[in-house]
Design a protein around this motif. Sequence first.
Motif, PDB file in Angstrom:
ATOM      1  N   LEU A  35       0.831  -1.087   0.029  1.00  0.00           N
ATOM      2  CA  LEU A  35       0.063   0.187   0.143  1.00  0.00           C
ATOM      3  C   LEU A  35       0.829   1.182  -0.034  1.00  0.00           C
ATOM      4  CD1 LEU A  35      -2.719  -0.989   2.444  1.00  0.00           C
ATOM      5  CD2 LEU A  35      -2.911  -1.061  -0.020  1.00  0.00           C
ATOM      6  N   GLN A  36       2.133   1.122  -0.062  1.00  0.00           N
ATOM      7  CA  GLN A  36       3.074   2.307  -0.234  1.00  0.00           C
ATOM      8  C   GLN A  36       3.040   2.736  -1.628  1.00  0.00           C
ATOM      9  OE1 GLN A  36       6.830   1.116   1.652  1.00  0.00           O
ATOM     10  NE2 GLN A  36       6.293   1.637   3.576  1.00  0.00           N
ATOM     11  N   ASN A  37       3.612   4.033  -1.921  1.00  0.00           N
ATOM     12  CA  ASN A  37       3.794   4.447  -3.160  1.00  0.00           C
ATOM     13  C   ASN A  37       4.953   3.911  -3.854  1.00  0.00           C
ATOM     14  OD1 ASN A  37       5.881   6.070  -2.187  1.00  0.00           O
ATOM     15  ND2 ASN A  37       4.473   7.622  -1.860  1.00  0.00           N
ATOM     16  N   GLU A  38       5.399   4.180  -5.237  1.00  0.00           N
ATOM     17  CA  GLU A  38       6.314   3.737  -5.760  1.00  0.00           C
ATOM     18  C   GLU A  38       7.674   4.042  -5.025  1.00  0.00           C
ATOM     19  OE1 GLU A  38       7.952   3.550 -10.561  1.00  0.00           O
ATOM     20  OE2 GLU A  38       6.236   4.458  -9.951  1.00  0.00           O
ATOM     21  N   SER A  39       7.811   5.208  -4.694  1.00  0.00           N
ATOM     22  CA  SER A  39       8.920   5.553  -3.980  1.00  0.00           C
ATOM     23  C   SER A  39       9.243   5.156  -2.386  1.00  0.00           C
ATOM     24  CB  SER A  39       9.259   7.318  -4.040  1.00  0.00           C
ATOM     25  OG  SER A  39       8.029   7.939  -3.587  1.00  0.00           O
ATOM     26  N   GLU A  40       8.181   4.506  -1.877  1.00  0.00           N
ATOM     27  CA  GLU A  40       8.113   4.066  -0.448  1.00  0.00           C
ATOM     28  C   GLU A  40       8.162   5.110   0.453  1.00  0.00           C
ATOM     29  OE1 GLU A  40      10.451   0.392   0.074  1.00  0.00           O
ATOM     30  OE2 GLU A  40      11.209   0.397  -1.996  1.00  0.00           O
ATOM     31  N   THR A  41       7.633   6.351  -0.077  1.00  0.00           N
ATOM     32  CA  THR A  41       7.660   7.734   0.799  1.00  0.00           C
ATOM     33  C   THR A  41       6.574   7.787   1.642  1.00  0.00           C
ATOM     34  OG1 THR A  41       7.506   9.109  -0.777  1.00  0.00           O
ATOM     35  CG2 THR A  41       9.586   8.655  -0.250  1.00  0.00           C
ATOM     36  N   GLY A  42       5.284   7.278   1.235  1.00  0.00           N
ATOM     37  CA  GLY A  42       3.934   7.591   1.549  1.00  0.00           C
ATOM     38  C   GLY A  42       2.991   6.479   1.316  1.00  0.00           C
ATOM     39  N   PHE A  43       1.631   6.722   1.612  1.00  0.00           N
ATOM     40  CA  PHE A  43       0.588   5.725   1.217  1.00  0.00           C
ATOM     41  C   PHE A  43       0.332   6.011  -0.218  1.00  0.00           C
ATOM     42  CE2 PHE A  43      -3.854   5.187   1.263  1.00  0.00           C
ATOM     43  CZ  PHE A  43      -3.979   3.792   1.390  1.00  0.00           C
ATOM     44  N   GLY A  44       0.221   4.816  -1.014  1.00  0.00           N
ATOM     45  CA  GLY A  44      -0.117   4.840  -2.318  1.00  0.00           C
ATOM     46  C   GLY A  44      -1.171   4.247  -2.829  1.00  0.00           C
ATOM     47  N   GLY A  45      -2.162   3.742  -1.618  1.00  0.00           N
ATOM     48  CA  GLY A  45      -3.246   3.001  -1.961  1.00  0.00           C
ATOM     49  C   GLY A  45      -3.191   1.705  -2.923  1.00  0.00           C
ATOM     50  N   ILE A  46      -4.055   1.383  -3.941  1.00  0.00           N
ATOM     51  CA  ILE A  46      -3.909   0.180  -4.568  1.00  0.00           C
ATOM     52  C   ILE A  46      -3.164   0.578  -5.885  1.00  0.00           C
ATOM     53  CG2 ILE A  46      -5.977  -0.739  -3.582  1.00  0.00           C
ATOM     54  CD1 ILE A  46      -7.518   0.261  -6.368  1.00  0.00           C
ATOM     55  N   SER A  47      -2.164   1.582  -5.993  1.00  0.00           N
ATOM     56  CA  SER A  47      -1.530   2.043  -7.099  1.00  0.00           C
ATOM     57  C   SER A  47      -0.425   0.764  -7.606  1.00  0.00           C
ATOM     58  CB  SER A  47      -0.619   3.134  -7.109  1.00  0.00           C
ATOM     59  OG  SER A  47       0.263   2.925  -5.887  1.00  0.00           O
ATOM     60  N   SER A  48       0.022   0.059  -6.525  1.00  0.00           N
ATOM     61  CA  SER A  48       0.851  -0.982  -6.747  1.00  0.00           C
ATOM     62  C   SER A  48      -0.003  -2.201  -7.296  1.00  0.00           C
ATOM     63  CB  SER A  48       1.663  -1.450  -5.361  1.00  0.00           C
ATOM     64  OG  SER A  48       2.527  -0.589  -4.884  1.00  0.00           O
ATOM     65  N   TYR A  49      -1.117  -2.487  -6.898  1.00  0.00           N
ATOM     66  CA  TYR A  49      -1.705  -3.415  -7.676  1.00  0.00           C
ATOM     67  C   TYR A  49      -2.109  -3.135  -9.011  1.00  0.00           C
ATOM     68  CZ  TYR A  49      -2.292  -5.417  -2.592  1.00  0.00           C
ATOM     69  OH  TYR A  49      -2.015  -5.892  -1.372  1.00  0.00           O
ATOM     70  N   GLN A  50      -2.539  -1.835  -9.099  1.00  0.00           N
ATOM     71  CA  GLN A  50      -2.954  -1.474 -10.614  1.00  0.00           C
ATOM     72  C   GLN A  50      -1.709  -1.772 -11.565  1.00  0.00           C
ATOM     73  OE1 GLN A  50      -4.254   2.465  -9.620  1.00  0.00           O
ATOM     74  NE2 GLN A  50      -6.402   1.908  -9.530  1.00  0.00           N
ATOM     75  N   ARG A  51      -0.585  -1.405 -11.033  1.00  0.00           N
ATOM     76  CA  ARG A  51       0.718  -1.496 -11.962  1.00  0.00           C
ATOM     77  C   ARG A  51       0.893  -3.034 -12.022  1.00  0.00           C
ATOM     78  NH1 ARG A  51       5.118   0.494  -9.117  1.00  0.00           N
ATOM     79  NH2 ARG A  51       4.070   0.973  -7.360  1.00  0.00           N
ATOM     80  N   VAL A  52       0.895  -3.786 -11.192  1.00  0.00           N
ATOM     81  CA  VAL A  52       1.133  -5.328 -11.294  1.00  0.00           C
ATOM     82  C   VAL A  52       0.095  -5.920 -12.431  1.00  0.00           C
ATOM     83  CG1 VAL A  52       0.855  -7.473 -10.130  1.00  0.00           C
ATOM     84  CG2 VAL A  52       2.045  -5.589  -9.039  1.00  0.00           C
ATOM     85  N   VAL A  53      -1.327  -5.660 -11.974  1.00  0.00           N
ATOM     86  CA  VAL A  53      -2.210  -6.325 -12.875  1.00  0.00           C
ATOM     87  C   VAL A  53      -2.172  -5.815 -14.459  1.00  0.00           C
ATOM     88  CG1 VAL A  53      -4.714  -6.213 -13.298  1.00  0.00           C
ATOM     89  CG2 VAL A  53      -3.811  -6.577 -11.089  1.00  0.00           C
ATOM     90  N   SER A  54      -1.619  -4.306 -14.582  1.00  0.00           N
ATOM     91  CA  SER A  54      -1.628  -3.916 -15.930  1.00  0.00           C
ATOM     92  C   SER A  54      -0.341  -4.142 -16.528  1.00  0.00           C
ATOM     93  CB  SER A  54      -1.632  -2.246 -15.814  1.00  0.00           C
ATOM     94  OG  SER A  54      -0.473  -1.944 -15.165  1.00  0.00           O
ATOM     95  N   ASP A  55       0.716  -4.961 -15.864  1.00  0.00           N
ATOM     96  CA  ASP A  55       1.833  -5.600 -16.532  1.00  0.00           C
ATOM     97  C   ASP A  55       1.414  -6.538 -17.435  1.00  0.00           C
ATOM     98  OD1 ASP A  55       4.090  -6.859 -17.098  1.00  0.00           O
ATOM     99  OD2 ASP A  55       5.046  -6.466 -15.255  1.00  0.00           O
ATOM    100  N   LEU A  56       1.923  -6.579 -18.709  1.00  0.00           N
ATOM    101  CA  LEU A  56       1.366  -7.672 -19.650  1.00  0.00           C
ATOM    102  C   LEU A  56       1.902  -9.007 -19.236  1.00  0.00           C
ATOM    103  CD1 LEU A  56       2.197  -5.626 -23.035  1.00  0.00           C
ATOM    104  CD2 LEU A  56      -0.112  -5.735 -21.847  1.00  0.00           C
ATOM    105  N   ARG A  57       2.901  -9.147 -18.673  1.00  0.00           N
ATOM    106  CA  ARG A  57       3.546 -10.401 -18.045  1.00  0.00           C
ATOM    107  C   ARG A  57       2.470 -11.030 -16.943  1.00  0.00           C
ATOM    108  NH1 ARG A  57       9.130  -8.479 -16.523  1.00  0.00           N
ATOM    109  NH2 ARG A  57       8.072  -6.768 -15.851  1.00  0.00           N
ATOM    110  N   PHE A  58       1.755 -10.261 -16.333  1.00  0.00           N
ATOM    111  CA  PHE A  58       1.014 -10.690 -15.320  1.00  0.00           C
ATOM    112  C   PHE A  58       0.008 -12.031 -15.610  1.00  0.00           C
ATOM    113  CE2 PHE A  58      -2.923 -10.423 -12.654  1.00  0.00           C
ATOM    114  CZ  PHE A  58      -2.507 -10.545 -11.541  1.00  0.00           C
ATOM    115  N   ALA A  59      -0.861 -11.630 -16.719  1.00  0.00           N
ATOM    116  CA  ALA A  59      -1.838 -12.899 -17.096  1.00  0.00           C
ATOM    117  C   ALA A  59      -1.104 -13.812 -17.740  1.00  0.00           C
ATOM    118  CB  ALA A  59      -2.798 -12.124 -17.953  1.00  0.00           C
ATOM    119  N   GLU A  60      -0.165 -13.622 -18.395  1.00  0.00           N
ATOM    120  CA  GLU A  60       0.778 -14.730 -19.166  1.00  0.00           C
ATOM    121  C   GLU A  60       1.245 -15.467 -17.989  1.00  0.00           C
ATOM    122  OE1 GLU A  60       4.695 -15.089 -22.221  1.00  0.00           O
ATOM    123  OE2 GLU A  60       3.846 -13.269 -21.513  1.00  0.00           O
TER     124      GLU A  60
END
Length: 288
Positions: A35-60
């Motif tokens: 739940l941290q942001n990309e720079s690990e300096t604060g709260f990022g919500g579900i942004s990490s999950y969104q970046r993972v799921v949007s990775d084309l390699r995820f479903a593969e």
Amino acid sequence: MRTGRRAAAVLVLPYVALLLVGGLVPAGYAVVKSLQNESETGFGGISSYQRVVSDLRFAETFGNVALTLLIWLPLMLIGVVGLALLVDASPGRFGTTMRFIYYLPGALAGVANFMLWLFLLDPGQSPIAFLWHGFGYGTLNEVAQPGNLPYILAAMLFFQGAGTWVVVLSGGLHSIPDHVLEAARIDGAGAWDTAWRVKLPMIRPWLGYLTLLNLAYGFQLFLEPQVLSQVTHGLIAPQWTPNQLGFSYAYQILDTPMAAAMSVILLAITLGVGLLVVRRSGLFDDGR
């Protein structure tokens, strides 16, 4: 009654401690980290999950694991159940000896087992080179091409774990009361009917246990495809499984929130599938 409860608590306490240290605390840390942001300096919500799921390699990666499981699990269930039933039907020392022989491959450490498979897969050294030459393969890279990997992994995992599960299912078969089997024989049931209509239904929880643990292991595949990728010099993608993809997030692009998000997604999927297997198999039913 109190003495029994205290004894049970003493037995369970070490497991609870290990569960906290090795399971719940790391899982909680992963959730917080994801739940941290990309720079690990604060709260990022579900942004990490969104970046993972949007990775084309995820479903593969999940598709690769699903294909491997579709080949491996039926092979494991059919092979182990068949061998366990044969061992159970074998009297005396012969059955005991066969259980021990089947168990030996599983007793090898994972790395040792994998090194043995590398030797088997190399047509230049393998004792089954005639098989690879029959398929037109002359090098390890030709054998271990990506299209063959699900079948190779299924064979590796089957021979590594089948013997251990034969022993486990043999224990389940031995727990079937003698009077049940005797009643089946009196009713005219032959060996096939006894196995299909009596033994298999009564070891259903053990089959659920087998399915549950092998599903969990399948989703966590890492060592085998990772080393095969290295020995084939990148012929197999280094992010072939979800675990490998999470590893690349953590140690290649140094994005630990994404790695934590991938681990939480894997945990959620494994728990969901595990609960379904437990419910359908009656694994923890008390028999009433």
